[in-house]
Design a protein around this motif. Sequence first.
Motif, PDB file in Angstrom:
ATOM      1  N   GLU A 283       0.813  -1.218   0.000  1.00  0.00           N
ATOM      2  CA  GLU A 283       0.000   0.000   0.000  1.00  0.00           C
ATOM      3  C   GLU A 283       0.846   1.268   0.000  1.00  0.00           C
ATOM      4  N   HIS A 284       2.124   1.162   0.320  1.00  0.00           N
ATOM      5  CA  HIS A 284       3.077   2.281   0.299  1.00  0.00           C
ATOM      6  C   HIS A 284       2.568   3.479   1.098  1.00  0.00           C
ATOM      7  N   ALA A 285       2.195   3.243   2.328  1.00  0.00           N
ATOM      8  CA  ALA A 285       1.686   4.304   3.196  1.00  0.00           C
ATOM      9  C   ALA A 285       2.799   5.279   3.566  1.00  0.00           C
ATOM     10  N   GLN A 286       2.402   6.513   3.784  1.00  0.00           N
ATOM     11  CA  GLN A 286       3.290   7.550   4.296  1.00  0.00           C
ATOM     12  C   GLN A 286       2.833   7.848   5.719  1.00  0.00           C
ATOM     13  N   VAL A 287       3.739   7.765   6.673  1.00  0.00           N
ATOM     14  CA  VAL A 287       3.378   7.942   8.081  1.00  0.00           C
ATOM     15  C   VAL A 287       4.249   9.033   8.680  1.00  0.00           C
ATOM     16  N   LEU A 288       3.611   9.919   9.435  1.00  0.00           N
ATOM     17  CA  LEU A 288       4.326  10.924  10.212  1.00  0.00           C
ATOM     18  C   LEU A 288       3.828  10.830  11.644  1.00  0.00           C
ATOM     19  N   MET A 289       4.749  10.546  12.544  1.00  0.00           N
ATOM     20  CA  MET A 289       4.423  10.502  13.960  1.00  0.00           C
ATOM     21  C   MET A 289       5.176  11.613  14.662  1.00  0.00           C
ATOM     22  N   THR A 290       4.461  12.402  15.445  1.00  0.00           N
ATOM     23  CA  THR A 290       5.082  13.439  16.262  1.00  0.00           C
ATOM     24  C   THR A 290       4.693  13.194  17.712  1.00  0.00           C
ATOM     25  N   TRP A 291       5.597  13.486  18.625  1.00  0.00           N
ATOM     26  CA  TRP A 291       5.302  13.294  20.043  1.00  0.00           C
ATOM     27  C   TRP A 291       6.209  14.171  20.889  1.00  0.00           C
ATOM     28  N   ARG A 292       5.806  14.321  22.133  1.00  0.00           N
ATOM     29  CA  ARG A 292       6.598  15.016  23.143  1.00  0.00           C
ATOM     30  C   ARG A 292       6.733  14.089  24.338  1.00  0.00           C
ATOM     31  N   ARG A 293       7.917  13.907  24.819  1.00  0.00           N
ATOM     32  CA  ARG A 293       8.130  13.068  26.003  1.00  0.00           C
ATOM     33  C   ARG A 293       7.588  13.790  27.226  1.00  0.00           C
ATOM     34  N   ASP A 294       6.654  13.155  27.873  1.00  0.00           N
ATOM     35  CA  ASP A 294       5.979  13.724  29.042  1.00  0.00           C
ATOM     36  C   ASP A 294       5.338  15.071  28.744  1.00  0.00           C
TER      37      ASP A 294
END
Length: 119
Positions: free
Chosen positions: A95-106
């Motif tokens: 499916e060739h998905a594009q994923v962007l994950m963003t996060w902040r520790r605590d």
Amino acid sequence: MSTKLRTVIASLFLLAQLGAIVYAQFTPRRYFCWAPNDYANPYSLQVTVGDRQLSPAEVRARYQIPSSRSRCYENPVTHIIDFVRQYEQTYGRDEHAQVLMTWRRDGHDPEYQWRWPEK
């Protein structure tokens, strides 16, 4: 089996568990860490398959991420990354998905990002 032999086997078993717990404290994955969980990671996961961006419910279903109203994950973020990577390398590879994950520790540190496909 003698009492002494049983004691030695039980002691070795407990020492092995203790060693695994100590080791898990110093790895980013921490899957088998039995220490108290004292952090929370607010995150955002954007997934595009073809020309369509998936809804949050579709993303949770795709990667089987536990539902959370606060969009906060109370385990190491590397677990979510592992869920995404595993799915995209197997079931979703065509499916060739594009994923962007963003996060902040605590929720306090600078924002971090991770993308799929990885380069």
